[in-house]
Write a protein that holds these residues in place. Structure first.
Motif: not given
Length: 359
Positions: A111-122
């Motif tokens: 589920l790539q969208q979940f990673v894009q939305n939540h796996f951020t540096s901050a």
């Protein structure tokens, strides 16, 4: 990237290897652990290190992307990511498995969208034990400068209560009765932690029984059948759960649950001694300090605190906070459970298990 600035740093890291050959020289060369350092990089990444000059370094990346950030359309995505993170077999690597599936016309996706939305540096914390702070900062700047921004926010959790009953033919009934507890890191959370150990947090030895706990003593007066009972406590960022967990024969389930709840109500009425509180505090502090004795436990504790608050409470300060809990704090915590809206989860032969409305 150069991980070690010179051979001198490497020799420090491996000083313990020399101890067996020359203990006296190793004792003179031994370096004391440094203070824990925490830095927040411009991209929002939190870097925390404890240089204890361990022979080996341990590094962990913590990401604020738990199941509470899932939606109805992607429930379970965290478990999929966890299980697939190192997908491999004895005869094939993760890369070989993926390419093999593609060769047959299939596909392996997450589920790539979940990673894009939540796996951020901050939303990340990079934590290291036995590593230089400056070195780990360079690692974070080079490899974890992924995406900026705070990512998608989680919906604030709200305790609502409820009941789940699974009727089956099992002779043993497992039941948990809880009410709203305390948020993690709050003074009230310490009171609930001590209250849990006043009641009995489970056996202190493997396959043992906590016969000295107040819950065990109270329930033993209500039934002569085998049972197990312990207090349950979980603290989260928005709320918490506190209650009792029981295991009993189906015929005695109602008596066991009611006896455990009555013991909690008795403490809410002030039935707790200073000796009970002192014992509970010592057990809680011992349990907490023992969890930090191994590097995995210490890494997880530092990472969880750094990710949640950007700070770290030392074991000494945490112990002091536990000692500051008063008998009034414990009684108030028990009162919150006694007056709170209850939830019940039970499985087994539930013929004699009360409904949550009857508790």
């Amino acid at each position: 990237m150069k991980l070690f600035s010179s051979a001198r740093v490497l020799s420090r890291r491996l000083y313990s290897a020399k101890a067996a050959a020359n203990p006296e020289a190793a004792a003179k060369a031994r370096l004391l652990p440094e203070e824990l350092e925490i830095t927040k990089l411009p991209n929002g990444l939190v870097v925390a290190t404890l240089e204890n000059y361990s022979p080996s370094s341990r590094i962990g990346v913590f990401i604020k992307a738990g199941s509470r950030y899932e939606t109805a359309s992607n429930l379970g995505v965290n478990h999929v990511l966890r299980l697939a993170s190192n997908l491999t077999t004895k005869g094939a690597s993760a890369f070989k498995i993926t390419r093999g599936l593609e060769a047959t016309g299939a596909g392996l996706r997450f589920l790539q969208q979940f990673v894009q939305n939540h796996f951020t540096s901050a939303r990340m914390a990079l934590v290291g034990l036995g590593v230089s702070h400056s070195v780990l900062k360079q690692v974070g700047e080079q490899f974890l400068n992924i995406r900026s921004g705070a990512g998608s926010a989680a919906v604030k959790a709200q305790y609502r209560g409820g009941e789940i009953r699974e009727q089956n033919g099992e002779s043993l009934v497992h039941a948990a009765v809880v009410a709203e507890g305390a948020t993690i890191g709050s003074p009230e959370a310490n009171a609930f932690n001590v209250l849990q150990h006043v009641l009995g947090a489970g056996p202190l030895i493997k396959r043992g029984s906590n016969t000295s706990s107040k819950l065990f003593q109270a329930v033993s007066k209500a039934t002569n059948q085998p049972f197990d009972v312990s207090a349950f406590n979980a603290n989260y960022s928005d709320s918490g759960l506190f209650g009792v967990y029981t295991v009993s024969q189906a015929a005695a389930a109602g008596d066991v649950i009611k006896a455990a709840i009555n013991q909690l109500n008795a403490i809410a009425g002030g039935s707790v001694t200073e000796a009970d509180i002192a014992r509970a505090k010592n057990q809680l502090k011992s349990q907490y300090l023992l969890s930090l004795e191994n590097s995995s436990g210490l890494l997880n504790e530092i990472g969880s605190q750094a990710l949640a608050a950007g700070t770290y409470t030392s074991p000494a300060d945490a112990s002091q906070q536990i000692d500051s809990v008063t008998s009034a704090d414990i009684v108030n915590a028990a009162k919150k459970f006694a007056s709170g809206k209850k939830s019940l989860a039970a499985t087994g032969n539930l013929e004699n298990t009360p409904f949550v409305s009857d508790i």
